[in-house]
Design an enzyme around this catalytic site. Structure first.
Site, PDB file in Angstrom:
ATOM      1  N   LYS A   9      17.075 -11.695   6.903  1.00  0.00           N
ATOM      2  CA  LYS A   9      16.266 -11.847   5.692  1.00  0.00           C
ATOM      3  C   LYS A   9      16.899 -12.896   4.786  1.00  0.00           C
ATOM      4  O   LYS A   9      18.110 -12.889   4.561  1.00  0.00           O
ATOM      5  CB  LYS A   9      16.170 -10.510   4.940  1.00  0.00           C
ATOM      6  CG  LYS A   9      14.855  -9.794   5.140  1.00  0.00           C
ATOM      7  CD  LYS A   9      14.680  -8.658   4.156  1.00  0.00           C
ATOM      8  CE  LYS A   9      13.284  -8.071   4.272  1.00  0.00           C
ATOM      9  NZ  LYS A   9      13.034  -6.982   3.312  1.00  0.00           N
ATOM     10  N   ARG A  47      -0.125   8.133   2.016  1.00  0.00           N
ATOM     11  CA  ARG A  47       0.322   8.309   3.399  1.00  0.00           C
ATOM     12  C   ARG A  47       0.775   9.744   3.663  1.00  0.00           C
ATOM     13  O   ARG A  47       0.878  10.159   4.819  1.00  0.00           O
ATOM     14  CB  ARG A  47       1.445   7.324   3.689  1.00  0.00           C
ATOM     15  CG  ARG A  47       1.033   5.865   3.614  1.00  0.00           C
ATOM     16  CD  ARG A  47       2.206   4.921   3.411  1.00  0.00           C
ATOM     17  NE  ARG A  47       3.221   5.019   4.417  1.00  0.00           N
ATOM     18  CZ  ARG A  47       3.264   4.293   5.535  1.00  0.00           C
ATOM     19  NH1 ARG A  47       2.314   3.413   5.781  1.00  0.00           N
ATOM     20  NH2 ARG A  47       4.247   4.425   6.395  1.00  0.00           N
ATOM     21  N   GLU A  91       6.793   8.599   4.268  1.00  0.00           N
ATOM     22  CA  GLU A  91       6.326   9.384   3.125  1.00  0.00           C
ATOM     23  C   GLU A  91       5.909  10.797   3.501  1.00  0.00           C
ATOM     24  O   GLU A  91       6.129  11.740   2.727  1.00  0.00           O
ATOM     25  CB  GLU A  91       5.161   8.658   2.440  1.00  0.00           C
ATOM     26  CG  GLU A  91       5.546   7.390   1.722  1.00  0.00           C
ATOM     27  CD  GLU A  91       5.610   6.163   2.620  1.00  0.00           C
ATOM     28  OE1 GLU A  91       5.860   5.061   2.105  1.00  0.00           O
ATOM     29  OE2 GLU A  91       5.413   6.305   3.855  1.00  0.00           O
TER      30      GLU A  91
END
Length: 631
Positions: free
Chosen positions: A284, A400, A372
């Site tokens: 990243k 979710r 979640e």
């Protein structure tokens, strides 16, 4: 001078480029990404990390016929630059401009509008399965790119579990950058670490594979023993056996920043029949040192400015704290006061500003990763044995976990507190992230208490109320600078609103953090001779029917306001209560989110479009006062 990137109108333009040209192109894409951040906040580190991957994919595949799904979608910028959107790129995340996520309305190369993690493998399986039924002669390839942060999502493993039978031309690319938005957690992350960081086994792999392939597969007892030995050796010396056992050919890990290597592997996997998982290691922030060194901060950093020495410095944002900061401080204070309070989040420690909580109370802080559903069920277990868990998740991501909010929490009447950040319009993140459905999906559950603070002072008081209440509570707050309304604040009492201003000519009833706007509208209306009151509803459920239905009965007109979907939301609850009480509600007008998805743009721009800025509120009230029909 014209850059290579400016000449690309279609990914087909990549196919005649040499490797040095592709590497030059990667550098140009990174320059454009830095230029965008100089204009506005946008997803940054994740996009820097997939530049070579996007180039390699578009050179090796023809996605006019093949299929490509980017999981989550915030790393879509290089893909957009390579698919004919260079000239529009500076409009990214502005109202009317390019969306910061895949958008089929923009390009045939974007198949789904995505913004939540984990669904890519499932949708890719569906695409591959449908192509196999409808056009098997076309032999299309389907590719899903998913990051290691999203990979532990439960739906990913549901898809892998069903992947074996779906397609002979399916490629899942595991983009392993050792990050989601925050550092990854859990056993899947540990497993990927072992695959990525075992150089001894990586060096042995080629020779062992050659040796094992010489072992015949015949039938007598000695040969059966050799087969068993071969499988045992594969298990010990080959990586990715978890994926192999699920029916995927595991290949990798390989360097995701080596375009030549990526191109070679993409061509190789196209010749393999059956689902393949290609493990690609990227960084990243690659190519921009500050982002590579601190990908959490540079996930979606504030706007940059470049100085003469080319060093990029983040500009300071507004000094006013956000509601998120108010919420995180309130959580911190509650955890300091009560050892039974825990906080759970799903890979959003930074987004929810919980770093101080994590550092001060590490034993009572739980980051579950992008899971979640597990987070909510886990919280229910804690609540069952006497803890007071706070589930701190963005409104749009809380969806979710919907079944577990119902089954494990509300049905059991357990004292779990849901803190729903980004409730309302999420600005430039757009329709995948607007948290506008929580009023509707939370209020339907028996036992659930649903609150929305009218200002910054309400929020800590509501959290204190929730943690003392013997049942599930939800409170939602927006992605916005926090404001505090000067008044003698009424205490938080179950199902009680707060009348901030009385008025004889009409009333604005607000559920959520638009109370300040309603008061400003009331001030303007009073200058015109209209005496308009303002009620801070505070509770959507239970609703303060005594005060709110009383206003409908006694006043000439009432306007309800909510930064939420009108269908099933606060205004609907008010109309239902009036109907149940036999009160005429024909002079009630609702302001909120209509029955369509709201595009991306700055929050104030979007609220103005919905008549929820001060001029829009004033105009609505003026029409009601004049007896003019309103929409």
């Amino acid at each position: 001078m014209t850059t290579l990137l400016e000449t690309i109108r279609d990914p087909a333009d990549l196919r005649g480029m040499t490797l040095p040209q592709l590497e030059q192109l990667a550098g140009e894409i990174r320059e454009v990404l830095c230029g965008l951040i100089a204009c506005r906040s946008a997803h940054f580190a994740s996009n820097l990390g997939v530049v070579e991957l996007a180039i390699g994919l578009h050179q090796a595949f023809d996605f006019k016929r093949d299929r490509l799904i980017w999981d989550t979608g915030h790393q879509i910028y290089p893909h957009k630059l390579l698919t004919g959107r260079y000239e529009q790129f500076q409009s990214m995340r502005t109202k009317g401009g390019l969306m910061g996520y895949p958008n089929p309305a923009e390009s045939e190369y974007d198949l789904f509008m995505t913004g939540h993690a984990g669904a890519s493998v499932s949708t890719a399986l569906g695409l591959a399965s449908g192509d196999a039924f409808l056009r098997p002669e076309e032999n299309r390839h389907t590719v899903a790119v998913i990051g290691d942060g999203a990979f532990p999502s439960g739906v990913v493993f549901e898809a892998l579990n069903n992947g074996r039978r779906q397609s002979k031309k399916l490629l899942v690319i595991l983009n392993d950058n050792r990050m989601s938005i925050c550092p990854p957690v859990g056993s899947v992350s540990d497993y990927l670490d072992r695959l990525r960081m075992n150089p001894a086994y990586a060096g042995l792999k080629g020779e062992i594979a050659k040796m094992l392939n010489r072992v015949p597969l015949l039938g007598d007892p000695a040969e059966r023993f050799l087969v068993q030995l071969k499988e045992a050796a594969k298990a010990g010396l080959s990586g990715g056996m978890m994926f192999e056992d699920m029916g995927f050919r595991y290949i990798g890990p390989i360097d995701g920043h080596n375009i030549g290597l990526l191109r070679k592997y993409f061509k190789m996997v196209q010749r393999i029949d059956g689902p393949v998982l290609l493990h690609v290691v990227t960084e990243k922030g690659h190519g921009f040192h500050p982002a590579a060194a601190d990908p959490v901060t540079y996930h979606a950093p504030p706007q940059f400015e470049r100085q003469q020495d080319k060093y990029v410095i983040a500009k300071k944002g507004p000094s006013a704290p956000a509601y998120t900061n108010v919420a995180s401080q309130a959580i911190f204070d509650q955890m300091r006061a009560n050892p039974k309070v825990t906080v759970l989040t799903a890979a959003m420690c930074q987004g929810n500003k919980l770093e101080k909580v994590r550092e001060e109370f590490p034993d009572r802080f739980f980051d579950t990763g992008i899971c979640e559903a597990h987070t909510v069920a886990f919280a229910a277990g804690q609540a069952k044995v006497g803890m007071r868990p706070i589930v701190d998740i963005y409104s749009t991501f809380m969806q979710r976990a919907y079944d577990h909010i119902f089954q494990e929490v509300a049905l059991q009447n357990l004292p779990v507190t849901f803190m729903m950040d980004r409730g309302g319009l999420a600005g430039p993140d757009g329709p995948t992230h607007h948290g506008v459905f929580d009023f509707g999906y939370m209020r339907v559950f028996p036992n659930m208490v649903l609150m929305a603070p009218g200002d910054a002072a309400d929020l800590p008081a509501m959290l204190d109320f929730a943690l003392k209440f013997d049942g599930p509570c939800s409170l939602r707050y927006p992605k916005a600078s926090a404001v505090t309304i000067e008044r003698e604040q009424a205490p938080i009492e179950l199902g009680r609103s707060e009348t901030i201003r009385t008025g004889a000519d009409g009333c604005i009833v607000v559920c959520g953090a638009l109370v300040r706007r309603a008061l400003e509208a009331s001030d303007r209306l009073r200058e015109e001779g209209l005496d308009v009151g303002v009620i801070n509803a505070r509770f959507l459920k239970p609703l303060d029917t005594e005060v709110i239905v009383g206003a409908i009965r006694d006043l000439p007109w009432v306007v309800t306001m909510e930064e939420a979907s009108l269908m099933g939301g606060f205004g609907s609850a008010v109309l239902e209560a009036a109907a149940d009480a036999g009160v005429d509600a024909s002079r009630v007008r609702r302001l909120g989110i209509p029955d369509h998805y709201v595009e991306h743009g700055e929050r104030d721009e979007l609220l103005a479009d919905l008549s929820m800025d001060v001029p829009g509120i004033v105009a609505t009230c003026q029409r009601l006062a004049a007896g003019i029909p309103t929409r």
